[in-house]
Each structure stands twice: as structure tokens, then as C-alpha cells.
Design an enzyme around this catalytic site. Structure first.
Site, PDB file in Angstrom:
ATOM      1  N   ASP A 259     -13.725  28.195  11.400  1.00 13.00           N
ATOM      2  CA  ASP A 259     -12.296  27.953  11.316  1.00 13.00           C
ATOM      3  C   ASP A 259     -11.724  28.166  12.727  1.00 13.00           C
ATOM      4  OD1 ASP A 259      -9.593  27.913  10.345  1.00 13.00           O
ATOM      5  OD2 ASP A 259      -9.647  30.114  10.457  1.00 13.00           O
ATOM      6  N   ASP A 261      -7.775  28.813  13.873  1.00 12.83           N
ATOM      7  CA  ASP A 261      -6.730  29.838  14.039  1.00 12.83           C
ATOM      8  C   ASP A 261      -7.070  31.128  13.289  1.00 12.83           C
ATOM      9  OD1 ASP A 261      -5.275  27.950  15.534  1.00 12.83           O
ATOM     10  OD2 ASP A 261      -4.464  27.084  13.696  1.00 12.83           O
TER      11      ASP A 261
END
Ligand SMILES: [Zn+2]
Length: 432
Positions: A259, A261
């Protein structure tokens, strides 16, 4: 398709390893680098080979002969057809091609014998045939983009600019470096030069940037230069561990999906301003560990800011260039970045209506992981999805990956810890 291998270089930088033999004859696991290359070509049906030789050429020609000889290393015939072109005077790395014009009437593979590679040549060739350029260069991210030449392309893989390492570069850039493997059209050999010495990159390929006729083929496969004793040692270690062959895309790959952020960079809510992008501590170290492990490092991120009209595709690209540049400065790289630009809820000011859809790629749906699996021949069951949220774990599980969560929540992940580096260390070190 014919293959031309450029084996004329002197390799002075690694003369400390072997000063009396040409660089392509330096052995890795008891076999010359050039033999590894020829084996890889032969396995995939590329058996018509021309080798350009100069420095200490006898060592090469005696070892390989016309390709019918039995290999001293394997005791089996090389099983290819080899012709040689002897450079009596220095011709630069491309001068020989102009003497070989008559033999090179169709598009041909042009390979640098100074690096160790193991790639899916047929995949490279189909890319070239599909794009119909005058040349395709094999490009990849490397661990030292800051002192490498950089290739810039548009979203159709057409090269628009190519900077040398000495050229002034933008603050942020994609980590995309020329690997020294090419497919060349004979049309390029019809031009005339006033000098006898001809440099492939500077005089033939770089002038094609921006003309729409030069393409770059991005691949995570293994191609590494062994120009210094340290790099040579690294290549030997990778060969022994099996990574060199395993990364050939004809083989099933394993990936660590990340992922963005909150996992790679500091979580700031919707990230709209490039100045807010900051790597989390030890992220580069973690990704560098992935890079050395044989796993692919692939980012999977939801970016609904695009659908909301808050960030343009160009601005997002620049944010990703910043991510790649910061990682590259610390010796780490990403093999690919996939993002979902969509968002399901309509009715906001400034939104892009076309992207306001209920798509298949927004996490927790597994669409982006499935697409990456298709693009890179990834075995999802031996891959990991790592993130800081429930949607990451759900998307990973839906794709059939193992999952890891940053933080200590109670979700159905296979592993959790407080930061990316600790998780990567557990995944990679505990499984060796
Ligand atoms: Zn989507």
C-alpha cells in the site's frame, strides 16, 4: 531473429578479477558469462548468433568455435550457430554493425556481453513487434538511478527523452535505466557517419528520442552489469541463490504488494500536495531488502483524489516520481505502481464523472493485484499484500495472497507488526 552480441569491450574496471581474459569470459559458477547468455538465448530458440570481438578475441573464438563445439563447462554441445566479426581497429560499440549490414536484413537483437542477464526474449520481441519502432531498448529500475542515465517515456512507452548521467535532471523522475539489451531495425544501419568509431547510444539511439520511433520495454527481470569487483560479487551471489533465473518472466514470480499512504509514506489523509509526500523511516531499507530477495516490489494504491478532481494524472505521476526518486537516493526501487483512480459516490463539485464508478480495482477489491499478476506472471499464493488498513488486508485475501498489517489490529492477516521494515524482515529472513 538474429542476435548480435557485443563482446569487444576491454573491461578495465574489473581487471583486478581477471586481467588476462576478456570480460565476457569471466566465469560465474565455473562458466563464462557469455556462455550463460548463449544458453539463455538457445533455450528460447535464438540460435543464430554473431559475436563482435576485438580484445583478446582468441579466447572467445577458441572456446565457442562455430557453436557446434562441446562446451568445456557442461560437456554438451553449445547447439547454436556462431559467426564472428573481428574488429581490427576500434570501431566504437556500434561500428561493427555497419560492416555486418548485409547479414542483418531483419530486426535483430543486440546484446551487451558485459552484463549477466536471464530474460524472456520472446516477450521482449513481441513488445517490439507490437510497437513497430525502429528500436526498442530494455529498461529497468536500478539501485543507483542517481548516477545512471535516465530514460523518459510517455504513457505509450515511447521514449521522449534520454539523459546521460552527467546531464541536468529534473528534481523528481521515474527510476528507468537502459539495461544494454536492444532490438534494432536494419533501417538504422542505412545512415552514414563521417567517423569510423560509432557510439550506439549517443549516435544511433538517443537521436531517436522524441521522434516516436524509439520505445522502452520496462521489465523487472535480471540484468546486471558486473563492471566493478563489488558488482561482480553481487552478481555471483545472485546467481548462486537462483535469483537470476527465477526472475525470468517465463517463470512464476512472487511479489510483495505495498500500500502507499501510511505504509511507504507518512499518512496525511488525502495527499494532494507533493510537498506533503514524505517517506516513513526505514521504508527505503525495507524495499531494498525486497529488491535483493527475489520478490517483486509493487505498489497498490487507491487514489480517489483523481476521481474527485483534486489531483490530475500528471500531478499523481509527479508524486510517484518523487517517491521513486527518494527511494532511489537510498538504493531502493519499485518494480511497478498500480493505482485505482476511481470513487463510487457521485455528486460532488469538481469531480470527474467518468471515474465515479463502482470499479473492480478499488481496494478492498483485488482488481489491481489481479492485473499485476497477469502482467508479471505472479503466483499470488506465494505473494504478500502489506498495508496499514483493513482494505489492504481484504484486497490481499481476496486475491489469494498472504497479508500483513502495519499496526496491531485484529484482522485476518497472516502477520502484523508496527512498521514496514519489521514486517519485511520477518517475511524475508524467517523464510530463508
Ligand atoms: Zn478502480
Amino acid at each position: 531473429m538474429k542476435t548480435v552480441i557485443m563482446a569487444g569491450g576491454k573491461g578495465t574496471r574489473i581487471s583486478s578479477i581477471a586481467s588476462d581474459i576478456p570480460k565476457p569470459m569471466i566465469k560465474i559458477d565455473n562458466k563464462p558469462v557469455l556462455e550463460h547468455e548463449i544458453e539463455c538465448l538457445k533455450e528460447q530458440g535464438f540460435t543464430d548468433i554473431i559475436i563482435t570481438v576485438s580484445h583478446l578475441s582468441d579466447v572467445i573464438t577458441e572456446y565457442f568455435g562455430d557453436g557446434n563445439k562441446v562446451s568445456p563447462a557442461t560437456q554438451k554441445p553449445f547447439g547454436v550457430h556462431i559467426e564472428y566479426f573481428y574488429e581490427e581497429k576500434p570501431l566504437g560499440n556500434a561500428g561493427a554493425l555497419f560492416y555486418l549490414k548485409e547479414k542483418l536484413r531483419d530486426d535483430f537483437l543486440l546484446l551487451n556481453a558485459d552484463s549477466l542477464f536471464n530474460i524472456d526474449f520472446n516477450r521482449f520481441v513481441s513488445f517490439h513487434n507490437k510497437h513497430k519502432g525502429l528500436a526498442t531498448i530494455f529498461t529497468h529500475p536500478n539501485s543507483h538511478p542517481y548516477d545512471s542515465g535516465l530514460v523518459f517515456a510517455n504513457n505509450k512507452d515511447c521514449v521522449i527523452n534520454w539523459l546521460s548521467k552527467e546531464d541536468k535532471r529534473p528534481n523528481f523522475y521515474k527510476n528507468r535505466v537502459n539495461a544494454g539489451l536492444h532490438i534494432i531495425s536494419p533501417t538504422l544501419l542505412t545512415q552514414t557517419f563521417t567517423t569510423e568509431k560509432i557510439d550506439l547510444d549517443r549516435q544511433i539511439l538517443k537521436p531517436l528520442a522524441g521522434t516516436g520511433k524509439l520505445f522502452c520495454y520496462d521489465s523487472p527481470e535480471y540484468v546486471k552489469d558486473m563492471g566493478t569487483p563489488e558488482r561482480f560479487q553481487a552478481v555471483c551471489n545472485d546467481f548462486k541463490s537462483g535469483i537470476v533465473r527465477a526472475k525470468n518472466l517465463t517463470n512464476k514470480q512472487k511479489a510483495i504488494f505495498l500500500d502507499r499512504d501510511g505504509t511507504i509514506n507518512k499518512y496525511v489523509g488525502f495527499l494532494r500536495d507533493i510537498n506533503q509526500f514524505e517517506l516513513l523511516p526505514q521504508t527505503a531499507k525495507a524495499i531494498q531488502m525486497i529488491n535483493k530477495s527475489g520478490y517483486l516490489a509493487i505498489v497498490i494504491t487507491n487514489q480517489p483524489v483523481i476521481a474527485r478532481g483534486e489531483v490530475t494524472i500528471e500531478e499523481l505521476t509527479e508524486i510517484h516520481n518523487k517517491m521513486e526518486t527518494l527511494l532511489g537516493n537510498e538504493g531502493a526501487y519499485l518494480d511497478a505502481i498500480y493505482y485505482c483512480p476511481h470513487h463510487p459516490d457521485k455528486g460532488y463539485e469538481g469531480e470527474i464523472a467518468d471515474l465515479k464508478i463502482n470499479c473492480d480495482c478499488r481496494k478492498p477489491k483485488p482488481g489491481l493485484l489481479l492485473q499485476a499478476a497477469k502482467d508479471f506472471n505472479i503466483d499470488l499464493s506465494s505473494s504478500w499484500m502489506i498495508g496499514d488498513g483493513e482494505n489492504d488486508v481484504k484486497a490481499g485475501n481476496a486475491a489469494g495472497c498472504k497479508t500483513a498489517l502495519i499496526k496491531n489490529n485484529e484482522l485476518e492477516q497472516s502477520c502484523n507488526d508496527f512498521d514496514l521494515f519489521s514486517i519485511i524482515k520477518r517475511i524475508i529472513q524467517e523464510r530463508q
